[in-house]
Design an enzyme around this catalytic site. Structure first.
Site, short mmCIF file in Angstrom:
data_model
loop_
_atom_site.label_atom_id
_atom_site.label_comp_id
_atom_site.label_asym_id
_atom_site.label_seq_id
_atom_site.Cartn_x
_atom_site.Cartn_y
_atom_site.Cartn_z
N SER A 160 0.86 -1.20 0.00
CA SER A 160 0.00 0.00 0.00
C SER A 160 0.89 1.25 0.00
CB SER A 160 -0.85 -0.03 1.27
OG SER A 160 -1.43 1.23 1.52
N TYR A 220 -3.50 -0.65 10.03
CA TYR A 220 -3.32 -0.85 8.58
C TYR A 220 -1.92 -0.43 8.16
CZ TYR A 220 -4.53 -0.81 3.59
OH TYR A 220 -4.57 -1.06 2.23
#
Ligand code: NAD
Length: 252
Positions: A144, A157
């Site tokens: 990500s 996350y």
């Protein structure tokens, strides 16, 4: 000249392919010639139909990717259906948003278990199988922008995706000599369920869009070229690298 991107005869396992980026990547791998094993919590009917339209085969494994036993189950089902495995895409992932000060243990553990712990154990199960097959393999993890940046209100996350970037390098160091390429793709801001809340927030949405040099959010189709490259012989000397597919976000 041989087509280095050809995946004919290959078997690819992909986790979380009922929607979003997973669906886009499963379709791209099938279009390049691979048969697909999809691991999802429910039958991914739309993805199955799209893949079968390409002429490739699709096998559905119904399991929860946050449970450790799913790793062996997925490999076992892939072997009993297709006889071998060649490609693993660790795509399933979740995000939880809350202020760090209020963040709960549950929101920490759920995200870390699925997004990084299971990326490791799924990769381990796949690597054991590839080694016992005496063949080669390609693992592609989905990282990500938050493998590089801190993000806002997503502490578990960010930790998990930063972990994925490090794990990709760690596994490449051990497994390159065993004929297994381990790499990752770091998607930028893509139009999927994962970013629904961001896109619904007008301020955040226009802030994000204003920083993307390509001038648009990414789509699952944008993952097609990079995933086929990393799954194929075209990337045979690429190890431990994370490719950003981000419309230039990290270049700013
Ligand atoms: P999505 O929510 O559409 O897809 C997530 C996938 O994971 C779905 O298929 C979902 O069913 C599956 N999944 C979730 N929990 C699971 C579980 N316990 N067991 C099995 N499957 C499970 O979102 P997406 O954007 O397509 O996300 C795919 C991957 O891309 C994730 O790892 C995500 O973190 C990553 N990512 C997305 C973006 C983005 O902008 N959309 C950016 C960077 C990284």
């Amino acid at each position: 000249m041989n087509n280095m991107f050809d995946l004919s005869g290959k078997v690819a396992i992909i986790t979380g392919c009922n929607t979003g980026l997973g669906q886009g990547m499963a379709l791209a791998l099938a279009q390049a010639g691979a048969d697909i094993v999809g691991v999802n919590r429910s039958v991914p009917s739309e993805t199955a139909a799209l893949i079968e339209k390409t002429g490739r085969r699709f096998h559905s494994v119904i399991a929860d990717m946050s449970k450790i036993e799913t790793a062996d189950l997925a490999i076992k089902e892939a072997i009993s259906t297709f006889g071998k495995v060649d490609i693993l895409v660790n795509n399933a992932g979740i995000i939880r948003r809350n202020d760090a000060i209020d963040f709960t243990e549950q929101d920490w553990d759920d995200v870390m278990d699925l997004n990084v712990k299971m990326v490791f154990f799924m990769s381990q199960a796949f690597a054991k199988q590839v080694i016992s097959q005496k063949s080669t393999g390609n693992i592609i993890n989905i990282a990500s922008m938050l493998s590089y940046q801190g993000g806002i209100r997503v502490p578990s996350y960010t930790s998990s995706k930063s972990g994925v970037l490090g794990l990709t390098k760690a596994l490449a160091n051990e497994w390159a000599q065993k004929g297994i390429n381990v790499n990752a793709i770091a998607p930028g801001y893509m139009e999927t369920n994962n970013t629904e809340a961001l896109r619904a927030d007008e301020n955040r949405s226009s802030e994000i869009l204003g920083r993307i040099p390509a001038g648009r959010w990414g789509t699952p189709d944008d993952m097609a070229g990079p995933i086929v490259f990393l799954a194929s012989d075209a990337s045979r000397y690429v190890h431990g690298y994370t490719i950003a597919v981000d419309g230039g976000w990290l270049a700013r």
